[in-house]
Design a protein around this motif. Structure first.
Motif, PDB file in Angstrom:
ATOM      1  N   PHE A 134     -48.082  -3.449  16.000  1.00 39.35           N
ATOM      2  CA  PHE A 134     -48.981  -4.620  15.384  1.00 39.35           C
ATOM      3  C   PHE A 134     -49.799  -5.460  15.970  1.00 39.35           C
ATOM      4  O   PHE A 134     -49.831  -5.247  17.367  1.00 39.35           O
ATOM      5  CB  PHE A 134     -47.805  -5.327  14.450  1.00 39.35           C
ATOM      6  N   PHE A 135     -50.706  -5.993  15.285  1.00 42.92           N
ATOM      7  CA  PHE A 135     -51.695  -6.847  15.836  1.00 42.92           C
ATOM      8  C   PHE A 135     -51.398  -8.339  15.401  1.00 42.92           C
ATOM      9  O   PHE A 135     -51.180  -8.588  14.232  1.00 42.92           O
ATOM     10  CB  PHE A 135     -53.085  -6.140  15.193  1.00 42.92           C
ATOM     11  N   TYR A 136     -51.826  -9.313  16.477  1.00 44.50           N
ATOM     12  CA  TYR A 136     -51.724 -10.564  16.145  1.00 44.50           C
ATOM     13  C   TYR A 136     -52.709 -11.421  16.566  1.00 44.50           C
ATOM     14  O   TYR A 136     -53.369 -10.793  17.858  1.00 44.50           O
ATOM     15  CB  TYR A 136     -50.355 -11.163  16.467  1.00 44.50           C
ATOM     16  N   LYS A 137     -53.202 -12.367  16.270  1.00 44.25           N
ATOM     17  CA  LYS A 137     -54.226 -13.195  16.471  1.00 44.25           C
ATOM     18  C   LYS A 137     -53.891 -14.703  16.471  1.00 44.25           C
ATOM     19  O   LYS A 137     -52.994 -15.072  15.469  1.00 44.25           O
ATOM     20  CB  LYS A 137     -55.571 -12.948  15.745  1.00 44.25           C
ATOM     21  N   TYR A 138     -53.989 -15.275  17.475  1.00 43.33           N
ATOM     22  CA  TYR A 138     -53.629 -16.925  17.390  1.00 43.33           C
ATOM     23  C   TYR A 138     -54.750 -17.806  18.344  1.00 43.33           C
ATOM     24  O   TYR A 138     -55.515 -17.369  18.957  1.00 43.33           O
ATOM     25  CB  TYR A 138     -52.374 -17.048  18.026  1.00 43.33           C
TER      26      TYR A 138
END
Length: 164
Positions: A134-138
């Motif tokens: 999965f890909f996450y961005k913060y």
């Protein structure tokens, strides 16, 4: 590293209870804020989900063992080079250090050989684990970091302990 653990626990929790996804995202945001109070989760998206067998897990172990073998082999060579660099005397402390690195390198090479033998000898491995990517961005401070993480979950949707 702590942030990755929070993200992994988030994915596990989402897979265990799909109906509570929003509350889980809220929990993840709270966990991220404990790590960095100004951080903000901008998005998390499942990229890939596949079943994998025990050969995949063992192949991952093999990569780990070979990386450690190469690291310790390099440390060993460096220690020996430093030990004999001085033309007037041989540095026994660095020789001993090099011998310890050599022992550790041989240990990881033996572990790798055993793992590869287990892969070769396995007949019809069952697909009993899941690979989740999965890909996450913060947002943290002024940067917006992004990352892609792959984890392997067992049939109970718990992270696989590679070195149990």
């Amino acid at each position: 590293m702590k942030l990755h653990l929070y993200i992994i626990s988030f994915v596990i929790f989402v897979y265990n209870c799909q109906s509570k996804e929003e509350s889980v995202k809220e929990d993840l945001v709270n966990a991220i804020r404990q790590y960095d109070p100004d951080a903000e989760l901008l998005g998390i998206h499942l990229i890939e989900y596949a079943m994998v067998d025990s050969n995949y897990i063992d192949s991952t172990k093999s990569v780990y063992y070979l990386a450690h073998y190469n690291s310790y082999k390099t440390l060993q060579e460096s220690s020996y080079r430093v030990a004999i660099d001085n033309q007037y005397y041989v540095d026994s402390l660095n020789i001993k250090k090099g011998n310890r690195y050599s022992d550790t390198a041989r240990y990881y090479l033996a572990k790798d050989s055993l793992t590869k033998a287990a892969i070769r000898n396995r007949v019809n491995p069952t697909k009993d684990a899941y690979k989740v990517k999965f890909f996450y961005k913060y947002r943290a401070d002024v940067k917006i970091p992004t990352d892609t993480i792959s984890i392997v979950l067992n049939k109970d949707l718990q992270p696989v302990d590679y070195f149990e």
